[in-house]
Design an enzyme around this catalytic site. Sequence first.
Site, PDB file in Angstrom:
ATOM      1  N   GLU A 147      12.167 -13.164  18.087  1.00 17.57           N
ATOM      2  CA  GLU A 147      12.385 -14.031  16.919  1.00 17.57           C
ATOM      3  C   GLU A 147      12.118 -15.487  17.299  1.00 17.57           C
ATOM      4  OE1 GLU A 147      15.137 -11.855  17.777  1.00 17.57           O
ATOM      5  OE2 GLU A 147      14.140 -10.283  16.660  1.00 17.57           O
ATOM      6  N   HIS A 196      20.006  -9.150  28.477  1.00 16.99           N
ATOM      7  CA  HIS A 196      19.657  -9.318  27.069  1.00 16.99           C
ATOM      8  C   HIS A 196      20.613 -10.313  26.438  1.00 16.99           C
ATOM      9  CE1 HIS A 196      19.561  -7.797  22.722  1.00 16.99           C
ATOM     10  NE2 HIS A 196      18.420  -8.430  22.945  1.00 16.99           N
ATOM     11  N   GLU A 216       8.024 -12.368  20.975  1.00 15.33           N
ATOM     12  CA  GLU A 216       7.777 -11.316  19.988  1.00 15.33           C
ATOM     13  C   GLU A 216       7.003 -11.987  18.851  1.00 15.33           C
ATOM     14  OE1 GLU A 216      11.022  -9.756  17.719  1.00 15.33           O
ATOM     15  OE2 GLU A 216      10.346  -7.713  17.961  1.00 15.33           O
ATOM     16  N   GLU A 262       8.788  -1.434  17.330  1.00 18.73           N
ATOM     17  CA  GLU A 262      10.056  -1.003  16.733  1.00 18.73           C
ATOM     18  C   GLU A 262       9.925  -0.677  15.239  1.00 18.73           C
ATOM     19  OE1 GLU A 262      12.335  -4.411  17.883  1.00 18.73           O
ATOM     20  OE2 GLU A 262      11.996  -5.440  15.995  1.00 18.73           O
TER      21      GLU A 262
HETATM   22  C1  NOJ Z   1      15.285  -7.396  17.375  1.00 17.22           C
HETATM   23  C2  NOJ Z   1      14.402  -7.278  18.560  1.00 17.22           C
HETATM   24  O1  NOJ Z   1      13.061  -7.335  18.206  1.00 17.22           O
HETATM   25  C3  NOJ Z   1      14.697  -5.971  19.267  1.00 17.22           C
HETATM   26  O2  NOJ Z   1      13.829  -5.805  20.350  1.00 17.22           O
HETATM   27  C4  NOJ Z   1      16.124  -5.958  19.703  1.00 17.22           C
HETATM   28  O3  NOJ Z   1      16.423  -4.678  20.199  1.00 17.22           O
HETATM   29  C5  NOJ Z   1      17.074  -6.273  18.555  1.00 17.22           C
HETATM   30  N1  NOJ Z   1      16.636  -7.399  17.815  1.00 17.22           N
HETATM   31  C6  NOJ Z   1      18.478  -6.545  19.061  1.00 17.22           C
HETATM   32  O4  NOJ Z   1      18.502  -7.752  19.761  1.00 17.22           O
END
Ligand code: NOJ
Length: 673
Positions: free
Chosen positions: A455, A384, A473, A479
């Site tokens: 993002e 990540h 995304e 989320e």
């Molecule tokens: C926003 C992302 O959409 C999410 O998936 C991620 O966990 C957080 N940022 C932290 O990077």
Amino acid sequence: MTTERFKNLFLVLCFALLPMTMMAKQEATVSSPSGNLTLTAGVDNAGRPYYSLRRGGEVILLPSALGMKLKDGSLDSDFRVVAFARATKDETWRQPWGEEVDVRNHYNELTMKLAQKKGLQRQLNIVFRVFDDGMGFRYVFPEQKQLKDFVITDEATEFCFKGDPEAWTLPYDASYYEGLWTKEHLSKKGKVCTPVTIEAKPDLYMMLHEANLTDYSSLNVKPVETKGGNVSLKAELVPWSNGDLVRAKAPFVSPWRMLSVENKAGGLITNRVMLNLNDPCKIKDTSWITTGKYVGVWWSYHMQTATWAPGPKHGATTENTKRYIDFAAQHGFKGVLVEGWNYGWENDWGKEGDKFNFTKAYPDYDFEGLQKYALSKGVSLIAHNETGGAAKNYENQLEEAFSLYEKMGIKAVKTGYVNNLMDDKEHQHSQYGVRHYRKVIEAAARHHIMVVNHEPAMPTGLQRTYPNLIASEGVRGQEWNAWDGNGGNPPYHLCVLPFTRQLAGPIDFTPGIFNLEGKVFPNTHPHTTLAKQLAEYVVIYTPWQMAADEIENYKDQPAFAFIEAMPSNWQKTVIPMAEIGKYIVTARKDRDSENWFVGGMSDENARDIKLKLDFLSPGKSYKAIIYKDGPDAEYDKNPYSMTIEQQVVNNETVLNLHLAKSGGFAIQLVCLK
Ligand code: NOJ
């Protein structure tokens, strides 16, 4: 000589002395291969370029403006057509992954070569491609003495629709594109991002977007009223911080501006015009690019039961990650995403002076040891890379980080840019952002790494050129069902996304939440039944699909068998039934077998449907394993009620299915030969 003969001679002489180019016709038409669509392009009396589009006798686009304004002059008028050139193409190309295996790219092309009559006499070409199911055009700035470095300050492009049709759109300033798409008449809209999905019922559905956004800024559009109540959408590009829209140097090409044209809503999903307008694959050997499913140390953060930063609840510990690796190995998942493993989170998400470090793990996380452990079990970590929007800091570490990941056998990276601006200055959807994202994709390709981009700039089909860009995304994803102050995603949202955001490319939506209770706010949780969570796996497309819940929540859950059985690459996709925002049924055929998977979902209303399985191969029979809402299921009162049943079906079977309020179904069809 009589006056009459003198006049005639004068006319003949004038004609002969006119340069050949001055005689070029100022308008031309080009039809799609079957003749379904016809595009006309030309310049008007003021030398302004335009185009229009017809489907048979029906007007799709009225004459619509074309052209550019540059900082040092206008390129939207005073033109003459120097020449029209034509070309045609019919090829079929194969996708390493996708919603279908082979894509036909069949179009007729018209290039309108323009030169300005006065002043610098600059040249501009506009290339149109007309497919049977859509069209695209792009601006080509040829190399010329009169144009070197230049700055675009306005793009005149318009799409002038007949009347004021209804359209699904998202405001251009929805943070990270994480908003709700809504339907109104075009004239009621403000500035919106693309794609724009136009519902001009009963048999006209269109998607306006761009393709191959490489070194330009993202396209937004704004309605402008024209004569007779027709509404035109005008290009509005995302600027740099100083107001420049695009910085360029001739020779240069713009992205394609495109419109897909279908007579059914579902056709938009199987339309491939955007992909066809992208360049062919630039990665010679794509065998390392794979598809799969993953789990992750992720939902716990959004449920606030664990933290990204180190501390008593740190999620990315060696022990916790091992549990996820074991689970992945046991259930056939190829990836384990771990967030919060690297230095930077302790400084307010790396924002204190660009602190994210993409190679250095926290002491309680044995990065190399865990990856070795994962590999020994046929699994790999997904690294990540949250940047906190500090793009330069990331670029400075890209080579080192990707070399390390490659050496460790890490095959995928999830990137993130949580910040309103990149490098505290430039908009993510501007040319600055677009250039950055491209740099990351290219660096990743050199190191055999796949990218899931959170993002992002709105996707535009670049995965044809760089299939290591596997998903983005740019969506109000799962989320939001964890922490949205207003309760989470409304039930209709998932019935809109396949016709809007998803038309731009694969979505990392992160489906499969089995514990539907809200831990952060009591009323914020997935507003779906459990069966609808399963349906997400078929309806929402990505080649790397996540089982997003905490792994404990999958224990002893019969419905989990559907996620385990789900393939991740497809031969074919069909949309048997759909109404945008109300319901959708998607059927996909596995890339490697004769098996099919079907997902259906409904908005806040319950409905009963008759689903014809006529997409199945004739003469074959299939075992259907059906996961559907129980008779008493309802998303807000009884979301877990589910019936799992089996029956043998063939391509003449019609299934009667009940979809609960915000419910759905998922069907696995195993070919019995
Ligand atoms: C926003 C992302 O959409 C999410 O998936 C991620 O966990 C957080 N940022 C932290 O990077």
